[in-house]
Design a protein around this motif. Structure first.
Motif, mmCIF file in Angstrom:
data_model
loop_
_atom_site.group_PDB
_atom_site.id
_atom_site.type_symbol
_atom_site.label_atom_id
_atom_site.label_comp_id
_atom_site.label_asym_id
_atom_site.label_seq_id
_atom_site.Cartn_x
_atom_site.Cartn_y
_atom_site.Cartn_z
ATOM 1 N N SER A 1 -2.285 12.113 1.334
ATOM 2 C CA SER A 1 -1.938 10.771 0.895
ATOM 3 C C SER A 1 -3.133 10.145 0.189
ATOM 4 O O SER A 1 -4.225 10.085 0.759
ATOM 5 C CB SER A 1 -1.539 9.900 2.090
ATOM 6 O OG SER A 1 -1.547 8.524 1.741
ATOM 7 N N THR B 1 -3.633 7.098 -0.336
ATOM 8 C CA THR B 1 -3.968 5.833 0.341
ATOM 9 C C THR B 1 -4.542 6.078 1.726
ATOM 10 O O THR B 1 -5.537 5.471 2.117
ATOM 11 C CB THR B 1 -2.720 4.942 0.454
ATOM 12 O OG1 THR B 1 -2.178 4.722 -0.852
ATOM 13 C CG2 THR B 1 -3.066 3.600 1.088
ATOM 14 N N VAL C 1 5.317 13.081 -1.597
ATOM 15 C CA VAL C 1 4.382 11.978 -1.770
ATOM 16 C C VAL C 1 4.324 11.687 -3.267
ATOM 17 O O VAL C 1 3.902 12.529 -4.058
ATOM 18 C CB VAL C 1 2.986 12.325 -1.229
ATOM 19 C CG1 VAL C 1 1.987 11.220 -1.592
ATOM 20 C CG2 VAL C 1 3.030 12.508 0.280
ATOM 21 N N LYS D 1 0.824 -1.206 0.000
ATOM 22 C CA LYS D 1 0.000 0.000 0.000
ATOM 23 C C LYS D 1 0.860 1.258 0.000
ATOM 24 O O LYS D 1 0.500 2.265 -0.596
ATOM 25 C CB LYS D 1 -0.930 0.022 1.222
ATOM 26 C CG LYS D 1 -1.823 -1.195 1.389
ATOM 27 C CD LYS D 1 -2.686 -1.457 0.177
ATOM 28 C CE LYS D 1 -3.705 -0.373 -0.099
ATOM 29 N NZ LYS D 1 -4.604 -0.718 -1.228
ATOM 30 N N LEU D 2 1.996 1.192 0.678
ATOM 31 C CA LEU D 2 2.848 2.372 0.813
ATOM 32 C C LEU D 2 4.262 1.948 1.166
ATOM 33 O O LEU D 2 4.459 1.019 1.950
ATOM 34 C CB LEU D 2 2.313 3.292 1.930
ATOM 35 C CG LEU D 2 3.192 4.451 2.382
ATOM 36 C CD1 LEU D 2 3.328 5.495 1.273
ATOM 37 C CD2 LEU D 2 2.638 5.090 3.647
ATOM 38 N N GLU E 1 2.142 4.064 -3.971
ATOM 39 C CA GLU E 1 2.487 5.289 -3.252
ATOM 40 C C GLU E 1 3.850 5.130 -2.576
ATOM 41 O O GLU E 1 4.130 4.113 -1.944
ATOM 42 C CB GLU E 1 1.413 5.619 -2.202
ATOM 43 C CG GLU E 1 1.637 6.954 -1.507
ATOM 44 C CD GLU E 1 0.463 7.352 -0.618
ATOM 45 O OE1 GLU E 1 0.622 8.316 0.162
ATOM 46 O OE2 GLU E 1 -0.597 6.703 -0.693
ATOM 47 N N TYR E 2 4.676 6.163 -2.725
ATOM 48 C CA TYR E 2 6.043 6.146 -2.205
ATOM 49 C C TYR E 2 6.348 7.514 -1.621
ATOM 50 O O TYR E 2 6.187 8.530 -2.297
ATOM 51 C CB TYR E 2 7.007 5.804 -3.344
ATOM 52 C CG TYR E 2 8.475 6.021 -3.068
ATOM 53 C CD1 TYR E 2 9.067 5.614 -1.873
ATOM 54 C CD2 TYR E 2 9.304 6.629 -4.025
ATOM 55 C CE1 TYR E 2 10.411 5.814 -1.638
ATOM 56 C CE2 TYR E 2 10.651 6.823 -3.798
ATOM 57 C CZ TYR E 2 11.207 6.419 -2.609
ATOM 58 O OH TYR E 2 12.547 6.615 -2.377
ATOM 59 N N TRP E 3 6.777 7.535 -0.362
ATOM 60 C CA TRP E 3 7.151 8.794 0.284
ATOM 61 C C TRP E 3 8.674 8.894 0.384
ATOM 62 O O TRP E 3 9.347 7.932 0.777
ATOM 63 C CB TRP E 3 6.611 8.874 1.696
ATOM 64 C CG TRP E 3 5.130 9.014 1.823
ATOM 65 C CD1 TRP E 3 4.176 8.838 0.859
ATOM 66 C CD2 TRP E 3 4.427 9.341 3.031
ATOM 67 N NE1 TRP E 3 2.933 9.024 1.378
ATOM 68 C CE2 TRP E 3 3.052 9.337 2.706
ATOM 69 C CE3 TRP E 3 4.825 9.626 4.324
ATOM 70 C CZ2 TRP E 3 2.077 9.620 3.671
ATOM 71 C CZ3 TRP E 3 3.860 9.902 5.281
ATOM 72 C CH2 TRP E 3 2.498 9.902 4.949
ATOM 73 N N GLU F 1 2.719 9.605 -6.099
ATOM 74 C CA GLU F 1 1.529 8.820 -6.415
ATOM 75 C C GLU F 1 1.636 8.281 -7.838
ATOM 76 O O GLU F 1 1.941 9.028 -8.773
ATOM 77 C CB GLU F 1 0.277 9.687 -6.291
ATOM 78 C CG GLU F 1 -1.003 8.945 -6.617
ATOM 79 C CD GLU F 1 -2.233 9.838 -6.567
ATOM 80 O OE1 GLU F 1 -3.341 9.313 -6.769
ATOM 81 O OE2 GLU F 1 -2.077 11.052 -6.322
#
Length: 209
Positions: free
Chosen positions: A191, A193, A170, A117-118, A145-147, A172
């Protein structure tokens, strides 16, 4: 790096997993066939990651996803390129699809984007890895999603501006490409997600003080 120049041999992902010391207190990653000893997380890095884990777990409960979305202590991401493997600072897994991960139970290896999910990476001195290599590979895998959490403003000016300021990106996945949105200061982190997340970039940065 754990390999000296004389020992240097480009490894595949499977060779890296076979080599990885059991119960190691040191984190390693595989970058383009080379085993890399990751910088030991210092107090601030650890504090920030711990704070984010608490906030994400709270939001997961608020969203009614407790026991469905989980944050494991350890995991290794296998991108499509066979000579790389990463251990994210934080990964949120979807237990509803974890059965598709044939190597999860024995090796903690994740290779399907549907299980994720992340992913969160807290930027260290090797900032290029997070902004270039991992962004490219997570995008290619289809991680939604990648932070990139650059609390010490270590990244290049092309990303975080001049003068450099602490920034959270963030990323997306939209139409197969990451759209990077920066959050700074009192900006509320948005976010896709974690829609119920109520957290500003500054609150994240203040967790290291």
């Amino acid at each position: 790096m754990s390999q000296t120049q004389s020992e240097l041999k480009l490894l595949t992902f499977d060779e890296f997993i076979e080599w990885y010391p059991e119960n190691s207190e040191v984190r390693y990653e595989l970058h383009d066939g080379v085993i890399v000893e990751m910088p030991k997380s210092k107090g601030e890095h650890s504090d920030l990651a711990g704070f984010l884990i608490e906030e994400l777990l709270f939001t997961i409960r608020e969203m009614g996803k407790r026991g469905i979305w989980t944050i494991p202590k350890e995991s290794i991401i296998k991108p499509y390129r066979d000579k790389s493997g990463y251990e994210p600072d934080i990964i949120v897994l979807n237990q509803e699809t974890i059965d598709t991960e044939t190597r999860w139970k024995k090796e903690s290896v994740i290779h399907n984007a549907s299980s994720v999910k992340l992913i969160v990476e807290v930027v260290s001195t090797n900032w290029q890895d997070d902004y270039y290599d991992k962004l490219r590979d997570y995008e290619a895998m289809g991680i939604p999603e990648y932070w990139i959490v650059d609390y010490a403003a270590l990244g290049g000016r092309v990303f975080i501006g001049s003068p450099k300021v602490p920034t959270i990106f963030v990323c997306e996945l939209i139409d197969g490409e990451y759209q990077m949105t920066p959050f700074r200061g009192t900006n509320l982190i948005v976010s896709p997600t974690f829609l119920q997340l109520n957290l500003t970039a500054q609150q994240v940065f203040d967790s290291v003080i």
